[in-house]
Design a protein around this motif. Structure first.
Motif, PDB file in Angstrom:
ATOM      1  N   THR A  27      50.325  -1.752 -39.670  1.00  0.00           N
ATOM      2  CA  THR A  27      49.148  -2.342 -38.764  1.00  0.00           C
ATOM      3  C   THR A  27      47.879  -2.981 -39.568  1.00  0.00           C
ATOM      4  OG1 THR A  27      49.687  -0.784 -37.007  1.00  0.00           O
ATOM      5  CG2 THR A  27      47.668  -2.039 -36.804  1.00  0.00           C
ATOM      6  N   VAL A  28      47.538  -2.053 -40.718  1.00  0.00           N
ATOM      7  CA  VAL A  28      46.390  -2.543 -41.642  1.00  0.00           C
ATOM      8  C   VAL A  28      47.030  -3.605 -42.523  1.00  0.00           C
ATOM      9  CG1 VAL A  28      45.161  -1.795 -43.650  1.00  0.00           C
ATOM     10  CG2 VAL A  28      45.537  -0.194 -41.968  1.00  0.00           C
ATOM     11  N   VAL A  29      48.254  -3.685 -42.824  1.00  0.00           N
ATOM     12  CA  VAL A  29      48.668  -4.924 -43.693  1.00  0.00           C
ATOM     13  C   VAL A  29      48.809  -6.106 -42.829  1.00  0.00           C
ATOM     14  CG1 VAL A  29      50.487  -6.021 -45.074  1.00  0.00           C
ATOM     15  CG2 VAL A  29      49.686  -3.634 -45.358  1.00  0.00           C
ATOM     16  N   ILE A  30      49.352  -6.257 -41.507  1.00  0.00           N
ATOM     17  CA  ILE A  30      49.320  -7.291 -40.828  1.00  0.00           C
ATOM     18  C   ILE A  30      48.058  -7.758 -40.265  1.00  0.00           C
ATOM     19  CG2 ILE A  30      49.725  -6.236 -38.523  1.00  0.00           C
ATOM     20  CD1 ILE A  30      52.018  -8.837 -40.055  1.00  0.00           C
ATOM     21  N   ALA A  31      47.064  -6.908 -40.283  1.00  0.00           N
ATOM     22  CA  ALA A  31      45.758  -7.017 -39.412  1.00  0.00           C
ATOM     23  C   ALA A  31      44.781  -7.727 -40.640  1.00  0.00           C
ATOM     24  CB  ALA A  31      45.186  -5.979 -38.823  1.00  0.00           C
ATOM     25  N   THR A  32      44.800  -7.306 -41.814  1.00  0.00           N
ATOM     26  CA  THR A  32      43.996  -7.657 -42.811  1.00  0.00           C
ATOM     27  C   THR A  32      44.407  -8.712 -43.583  1.00  0.00           C
ATOM     28  OG1 THR A  32      44.741  -6.058 -44.213  1.00  0.00           O
ATOM     29  CG2 THR A  32      42.966  -5.269 -42.867  1.00  0.00           C
ATOM     30  N   ILE A  78      37.051 -14.700 -51.663  1.00  0.00           N
ATOM     31  CA  ILE A  78      37.867 -13.764 -51.444  1.00  0.00           C
ATOM     32  C   ILE A  78      37.198 -12.385 -51.211  1.00  0.00           C
ATOM     33  CG2 ILE A  78      39.366 -12.248 -52.731  1.00  0.00           C
ATOM     34  CD1 ILE A  78      40.726 -14.627 -53.815  1.00  0.00           C
ATOM     35  N   PHE A  79      35.690 -12.118 -51.982  1.00  0.00           N
ATOM     36  CA  PHE A  79      34.924 -11.188 -51.766  1.00  0.00           C
ATOM     37  C   PHE A  79      34.421 -10.756 -50.272  1.00  0.00           C
ATOM     38  CE2 PHE A  79      35.197 -10.166 -56.190  1.00  0.00           C
ATOM     39  CZ  PHE A  79      35.415  -8.638 -56.263  1.00  0.00           C
ATOM     40  N   PRO A  80      33.746 -11.855 -49.870  1.00  0.00           N
ATOM     41  CA  PRO A  80      33.328 -11.738 -48.357  1.00  0.00           C
ATOM     42  C   PRO A  80      34.615 -11.415 -47.174  1.00  0.00           C
ATOM     43  CG  PRO A  80      32.194 -13.591 -49.343  1.00  0.00           C
ATOM     44  CD  PRO A  80      33.469 -12.987 -50.339  1.00  0.00           C
ATOM     45  N   GLY A  81      35.734 -12.105 -47.597  1.00  0.00           N
ATOM     46  CA  GLY A  81      36.817 -11.614 -46.902  1.00  0.00           C
ATOM     47  C   GLY A  81      37.572 -10.315 -47.111  1.00  0.00           C
ATOM     48  N   ALA A  82      37.429  -9.782 -48.427  1.00  0.00           N
ATOM     49  CA  ALA A  82      37.660  -8.453 -48.590  1.00  0.00           C
ATOM     50  C   ALA A  82      36.879  -7.630 -48.024  1.00  0.00           C
ATOM     51  CB  ALA A  82      37.900  -8.316 -50.239  1.00  0.00           C
ATOM     52  N   MET A  83      35.353  -7.683 -47.828  1.00  0.00           N
ATOM     53  CA  MET A  83      34.731  -6.863 -47.169  1.00  0.00           C
ATOM     54  C   MET A  83      34.873  -6.800 -45.803  1.00  0.00           C
ATOM     55  SD  MET A  83      32.597  -5.655 -49.549  1.00  0.00           S
ATOM     56  CE  MET A  83      31.578  -6.094 -51.206  1.00  0.00           C
ATOM     57  N   ILE A  84      35.293  -7.866 -45.282  1.00  0.00           N
ATOM     58  CA  ILE A  84      35.458  -7.894 -43.660  1.00  0.00           C
ATOM     59  C   ILE A  84      36.943  -7.263 -43.319  1.00  0.00           C
ATOM     60  CG2 ILE A  84      36.053  -9.399 -41.888  1.00  0.00           C
ATOM     61  CD1 ILE A  84      34.006 -11.569 -42.935  1.00  0.00           C
ATOM     62  N   ALA A  85      37.896  -7.435 -44.391  1.00  0.00           N
ATOM     63  CA  ALA A  85      39.107  -6.872 -44.335  1.00  0.00           C
ATOM     64  C   ALA A  85      39.088  -5.350 -44.428  1.00  0.00           C
ATOM     65  CB  ALA A  85      40.175  -7.363 -45.265  1.00  0.00           C
ATOM     66  N   ALA A  87      36.486  -3.270 -43.586  1.00  0.00           N
ATOM     67  CA  ALA A  87      35.867  -2.790 -42.361  1.00  0.00           C
ATOM     68  C   ALA A  87      36.953  -2.987 -41.172  1.00  0.00           C
ATOM     69  CB  ALA A  87      34.638  -3.410 -41.987  1.00  0.00           C
ATOM     70  N   SER A  88      37.746  -3.763 -41.112  1.00  0.00           N
ATOM     71  CA  SER A  88      38.825  -4.313 -40.146  1.00  0.00           C
ATOM     72  C   SER A  88      39.856  -2.853 -40.317  1.00  0.00           C
ATOM     73  CB  SER A  88      39.271  -5.593 -40.408  1.00  0.00           C
ATOM     74  OG  SER A  88      40.531  -5.763 -39.198  1.00  0.00           O
ATOM     75  N   ALA A  89      40.184  -3.086 -41.931  1.00  0.00           N
ATOM     76  CA  ALA A  89      41.439  -2.167 -41.972  1.00  0.00           C
ATOM     77  C   ALA A  89      40.887  -0.659 -41.666  1.00  0.00           C
ATOM     78  CB  ALA A  89      41.545  -1.974 -43.575  1.00  0.00           C
ATOM     79  N   TRP A  90      39.764  -0.234 -41.879  1.00  0.00           N
ATOM     80  CA  TRP A  90      39.113   1.127 -41.537  1.00  0.00           C
ATOM     81  C   TRP A  90      39.324   1.223 -40.097  1.00  0.00           C
ATOM     82  CZ3 TRP A  90      38.846   4.802 -44.601  1.00  0.00           C
ATOM     83  CH2 TRP A  90      37.808   5.952 -44.577  1.00  0.00           C
ATOM     84  N   LYS A  91      38.814   0.312 -39.205  1.00  0.00           N
ATOM     85  CA  LYS A  91      38.848   0.453 -37.902  1.00  0.00           C
ATOM     86  C   LYS A  91      40.357   0.397 -37.133  1.00  0.00           C
ATOM     87  CE  LYS A  91      36.135  -3.011 -37.219  1.00  0.00           C
ATOM     88  NZ  LYS A  91      35.276  -4.053 -36.696  1.00  0.00           N
TER      89      LYS A  91
END
Length: 151
Positions: A27-32, A78-85, A87-91
């Protein structure tokens, strides 16, 4: 892929992988992945083509182009995307663990919910937030600062 809600991926992962660690990881891989991919794609599309021409005119080797032009430009996307990813991965991880009972903080969150333990739930939420902030500002921010020295 970005339009599918994470809960949909969690349900599919539970059907495909069952209870355990497979569902949260999938789920984390497919969502981020789409978050980081679309930011990297936007970075590639916004690169000034005249800079590539300038690199060729001045005789920069391909590896110099990659490390001195392309990667620094992509890092800004990439870094802003990684920051969003992140937070999303954590949730998403917490939700997947909550439903799959695979252990971890999400499983503990489910236990506090079942016990109607409001204080324990708030403690876990605070702990999750602190861990995320430590990771973001203690690890990712220094890396970003080093990579984006040119800013």
């Amino acid at each position: 892929l970005m339009g599918v809600p994470p809960i949909g991926w969690i349900v599919l992962a539970l059907l495909w992988f069952g209870l355990g660690d497979g569902a949260p990881v999938f789920t984390v891989v497919i969502a981020t992945f789409p978050l980081i991919f679309t930011n990297a794609l936007a970075g590639m599309c916004t690169q000034d083509p005249h800079l590539q021409t300038m690199c060729r005119v001045f005789g920069l080797r391909p590896h110099q182009r990659v490390f001195d032009l392309i990667l620094p430009h992509l890092a800004a996307y990439i870094f802003p995307g990684a920051m969003i990813a992140l937070a999303s991965a954590w949730k998403v991880t917490m939700m997947a663990e909550l439903f799959s009972a695979s252990g971890g903080i999400g499983d503990q969150l489910a236990a506090t919910r079942n016990a109607l333990d409001t204080a324990g739930t708030f403690a876990l939420i605070c702990m999750m937030t602190i861990i995320l902030l430590i990771f973001e500002y203690g690890i990712l921010a220094p890396i970003r600062k080093k990579v984006e020295r040119w800013r």
